[in-house]
Design a protein around this motif. Structure first.
Motif: not given
Length: 222
Positions: A108-112
């Motif tokens: 549930x994170x972005x831009x990894x």
């Protein structure tokens, strides 16, 4: 004189072929080998397990190993993170077929972004997961060597993600999911992904389970 000319021409042809093959082998070897260490202005990860909880650029300065039956070697618990392995390895020494450990995990994170190294002997090598397939965006997994992981090599969920120029080898064999589990070299789920320039070799399920090189879930669109 004509015979000498023929022989000279033949030698030139063989020489040209030898030069071409040498150039091809060098180019192919360079493609298979992660790029040399370049990221220096970064937070160095020098021991495992490790949790990233602040955005930024993180890297390895040496290969690292861990002994995990379960859990994560590196957890990315923040948005806007670059993890550059700088050509190094993350290895799970608990390399049995029953391990359920993850090499690099984010949820549930972005831009990894995960790039430029090797992950070996985990249940899943790289997993960038999401509860909603269209919620989070911008993941990139590139120039990775994903070697001998037991269930999946790379698993990415979200919108507009990129999986490119990775080498995924010998995925499968888990005994943690019963008698007949499948195996997946690369599994992508979400909206508008780009899957480019990857090579996947030897993916095998257990029992009646199937091996899938590159698998797109039914939810993949665009």
């Amino acid at each position: 004189m004509k015979e000498q000319s023929k022989i000279s021409g033949l030698h030139k042809s063989w020489l040209a072929l030898a030069v071409f093959l040498a150039a091809f082998v060098l180019a192919f070897s360079a493609w298979l080998t992660p790029a040399a260490a370049e990221t220096m202005n970064c937070t160095v990860i020098d021991a495992l397990p490790y949790t990233v909880n602040v955005e930024g650029i993180y890297c390895l300065s040496a290969s690292l190993s861990v002994n995990l039956a379960a859990g994560d070697a590196i957890t990315i618990d923040a948005d806007n993170v670059v993890l550059d392995l700088n050509g190094h390895e993350i290895v799970n020494n608990n390399n049995g077929m029953s391990n359920t450990a993850y090499g690099i995990y984010s949820h549930n994170h972005r831009n990894v972004t995960v790039r430029n190294g090797t992950v070996r002997w985990f249940f899943i090598a790289v997993i960038l997961n999401d509860d909603a397939i269209g919620a989070n965006t911008g993941h990139i997994v590139e120039q990775m060597r994903i070697d001998q992981n037991r269930y999946e090599g790379i698993y990415v969920v979200g919108r507009g993600n990129i999986v490119r120029n990775n080498l995924v080898l010998a995925t499968g064999g888990t005994t943690a999911l019963g008698a007949n589990p499948a195996a997946y070299g690369i599994w992508v789920n979400g909206l508008g992904p780009r899957i480019v320039g990857n090579e996947v070799e030897w993916v095998y399920g257990q029992g009646t389970g199937k091996g899938h090189g590159i698998f797109l879930s039914n939810d993949v669109r665009g």
